[in-house]
Design an enzyme around this catalytic site. Sequence first.
Site, PDB file in Angstrom:
ATOM      1  N   TYR A 143      20.802 -24.394 -33.944  1.00  0.00           N
ATOM      2  CA  TYR A 143      21.839 -23.890 -33.752  1.00  0.00           C
ATOM      3  C   TYR A 143      22.679 -23.291 -33.814  1.00  0.00           C
ATOM      4  O   TYR A 143      23.908 -24.253 -34.169  1.00  0.00           O
ATOM      5  CB  TYR A 143      21.580 -24.126 -31.600  1.00  0.00           C
ATOM      6  CG  TYR A 143      22.087 -22.902 -30.821  1.00  0.00           C
ATOM      7  CD1 TYR A 143      21.957 -21.502 -30.577  1.00  0.00           C
ATOM      8  CD2 TYR A 143      23.857 -23.597 -30.929  1.00  0.00           C
ATOM      9  CE1 TYR A 143      23.155 -20.667 -30.089  1.00  0.00           C
ATOM     10  CE2 TYR A 143      25.206 -22.940 -30.084  1.00  0.00           C
ATOM     11  CZ  TYR A 143      24.651 -21.970 -30.296  1.00  0.00           C
ATOM     12  OH  TYR A 143      24.976 -20.669 -28.980  1.00  0.00           O
TER      13      TYR A 143
ATOM     14  N   SER B 265      33.581 -20.700 -22.693  1.00  0.00           N
ATOM     15  CA  SER B 265      32.324 -20.435 -23.603  1.00  0.00           C
ATOM     16  C   SER B 265      30.999 -18.916 -22.890  1.00  0.00           C
ATOM     17  O   SER B 265      31.440 -19.484 -21.462  1.00  0.00           O
ATOM     18  CB  SER B 265      31.841 -21.101 -24.309  1.00  0.00           C
ATOM     19  OG  SER B 265      32.122 -21.742 -25.244  1.00  0.00           O
TER      20      SER B 265
ATOM     21  N   ASP C  14      37.070 -15.042 -31.094  1.00  0.00           N
ATOM     22  CA  ASP C  14      36.693 -16.680 -30.384  1.00  0.00           C
ATOM     23  C   ASP C  14      37.577 -17.817 -30.156  1.00  0.00           C
ATOM     24  O   ASP C  14      37.710 -18.969 -29.605  1.00  0.00           O
ATOM     25  CB  ASP C  14      35.391 -17.001 -30.684  1.00  0.00           C
ATOM     26  CG  ASP C  14      35.042 -18.628 -29.888  1.00  0.00           C
ATOM     27  OD1 ASP C  14      35.250 -18.562 -28.928  1.00  0.00           O
ATOM     28  OD2 ASP C  14      34.306 -18.833 -31.434  1.00  0.00           O
TER      29      ASP C  14
ATOM     30  N   ARG D 296      21.876 -14.839 -29.346  1.00  0.00           N
ATOM     31  CA  ARG D 296      23.279 -14.319 -30.344  1.00  0.00           C
ATOM     32  C   ARG D 296      23.377 -13.327 -31.138  1.00  0.00           C
ATOM     33  O   ARG D 296      22.445 -12.834 -31.696  1.00  0.00           O
ATOM     34  CB  ARG D 296      24.409 -15.366 -30.722  1.00  0.00           C
ATOM     35  CG  ARG D 296      24.237 -16.800 -29.423  1.00  0.00           C
ATOM     36  CD  ARG D 296      25.876 -16.626 -29.286  1.00  0.00           C
ATOM     37  NE  ARG D 296      25.690 -17.227 -28.241  1.00  0.00           N
ATOM     38  CZ  ARG D 296      26.921 -18.172 -28.243  1.00  0.00           C
ATOM     39  NH1 ARG D 296      28.258 -17.719 -29.113  1.00  0.00           N
ATOM     40  NH2 ARG D 296      27.197 -19.028 -26.725  1.00  0.00           N
TER      41      ARG D 296
HETATM   42  C1  OXD Z   1      31.046 -21.196 -26.964  1.00  0.00           C
HETATM   43  C2  OXD Z   1      30.635 -19.606 -28.737  1.00  0.00           C
HETATM   44  O1  OXD Z   1      29.710 -21.628 -27.530  1.00  0.00           O
HETATM   45  O2  OXD Z   1      31.775 -19.443 -29.063  1.00  0.00           O
HETATM   46  O3  OXD Z   1      31.943 -21.312 -27.003  1.00  0.00           O
HETATM   47  O4  OXD Z   1      29.719 -19.789 -29.685  1.00  0.00           O
HETATM   48 MN    MN Z   2      33.884 -19.896 -27.785  1.00  0.00          MN
END
Ligand code: OXD
Ligand code: MN
Length: 628
Positions: free
Chosen positions: A199, A250, A279, A369
């Site tokens: 993952y 997240s 992110d 995702r």
């Molecule tokens: C998280 C991501 O889990 O950015 O924060 O994938």
């Molecule tokens: Mn993240």
Amino acid sequence: MALTKNKKVLEFVESCSSLTQPDNIVWIDGSANQIKQLKEEAVKSGELIKLNQNLLPDCYLHRTKVNDVARVEDRTFICTKNKDDAGPVNYWMDPKQAYELTREIARGSMKGRTMYVIPYSMGVVGSDFAKIGIEVTDSIYVVLNMNIMTRVGVNCLKALGKNGDFIKGLHAKCNVDADNRYIMHFPEDNTIISVNSAYGGNVLLGKKCFALRIASYLGKNEGWMAEHMLILGVTFPDQTKKYIAAAFPSACGKTNLAMLIPPKHYLDKGYKVECVGDDIAWIRVGEDGRLWAVNPENGFFGVAPGTNEKSNLNALETTRRGTIFTNVALNTDDMTVWWEGLSEKPEHCIDWTGKPWNGEGKAAHPNSRFTAPAVNCPCVSPDFNSKKGVPLSAIVFGGRRASATPLVYQSRDWKHGVFVGSAMSSETTAAATGATGVLRHDPMAMKPFTGYHMGDYFAHWIDMGKKIKNPPKIFNVNWFRQDKNGNFMWPGFGDNMRVLEWILKRCSDNPVDAEETPIGFVPKAEDIDLTGLDYDIGTLKEILTVDKQTWFKEAEEIENYYNGVIGSRIPDELWACLNELKENCKVTARETAKKPAAKKTDTAKKPTAKSPSSAKKATAAKSTANKK
Ligand code: OXD
Ligand code: MN
């Protein structure tokens, strides 16, 4: 054939191959041809499903094992010699034991498989920010995702030269056995080992493992910061630009905020929002005494469910080509993808586990995702590849809080802003395994990502403040306030522009006025521009109100967290801010009789800190909606 003469790289690759014993070793040179071949191979083996190449050119679907769908925080370890250095919120393992354990698991695990060597850079190769990593993996999926998320290829090896150092990463898929899954970090050795997962967050080692956990440790030692933050730029009608970095846990809407499309009347006036990152931010003090930030990534690994034309058109456009989808549903009528919240349910689809979907349960996994190249993004900033980064006017913290926390407030200064970040809590989401919707402390949205002691991390923020002559102002936002029926009280998404505008007006030389409350400065309701929005100003006033009693309880809760969890390494400055908060929120008998708490004006006298202690109408949507 090896693509470098760098002895350290060769030794690392040799040590990985003698441990895992692959049949072949393939060096990833980053060429389009090699990537194309790997995609073909992955389609042949079933690892990738080719999507409709007319509608979604160069797009693929991947399904993980059902036991392997999110980050595994309880199997993620910081392995420092001294247990105390990993601190109280990280899982720790002795490095010797961790190396032995994971090496035993990885031993011989690549027999019959190919080992890929991925040279990659976090940050633009050749910039002062950039750092090189080598990830060794037996997964084509990892190679293809890393190729989107980072800058991959021979350039990175050239940048290392004959003797340069790099971050070592070994990923061995093994049998994807959840009971033997470990994501190990050795910050003292610049090394990461990940076994038994495929993952993203556990195996794309450049992302959380390197760019946050290892990098935060490097940043502490080298005087910079690695943060779980989006970066966006706002262009004003007069063509000036200001940049904001914002930390949210997240799956709380960082990608949506980073790609925000302002309401029509802002667009008409000439406002523009551009995305530098969604992110991660690496941040340094510039020669001009301001903070400068880069996004070390090269793509977006975004949460699919809830993404639609209204919530994030830019993200949707970004995923229309060159994208790898993971654990979304497959629309078998036209071989495209689908997820909850995208559009009407498709007539025929296969769910994320690979079974025909009968309309019950989720077709796409809640943490499904898209991995999409940043260059695809219609609002990607022209500064995306800037080697020196962008200067920050504001830092924004935010969590998912149904109550207590107002729509927006500004901290009094850097130290108080650090306190606000340290006190963040948010409801958990599907991005990590475990229960969702549980309120937990998540300082600076870095709880799962700080590679060292959280108290030292707070101290690093305080120390950085001392080096910044012109610090950004620090704010906190909450898009997720709910009324008693569970409806969101703020529309969120594009309308968050209205809050960003206020934030940036507070950062100007001639700041808009504000009201001082016990927790910091909140906007006067009339200073949030509601033009074009059918929204009740009374509701706005409600979500800007700070209730002293509630905040006294918050302060006690923060104190419990400081004392009971983080402990002695918390800097005195933060204790002082906590005491000040408690003092500000003490409710007198007279006040109890006439709630809510009165607000003072911006210029009102601030209470003195104690010494450090020893220890809408149209827009409201049901709170099941995802990210804002
Ligand atoms: C998280 C991501 O889990 O950015 O924060 O994938
Ligand atoms: Mn993240």
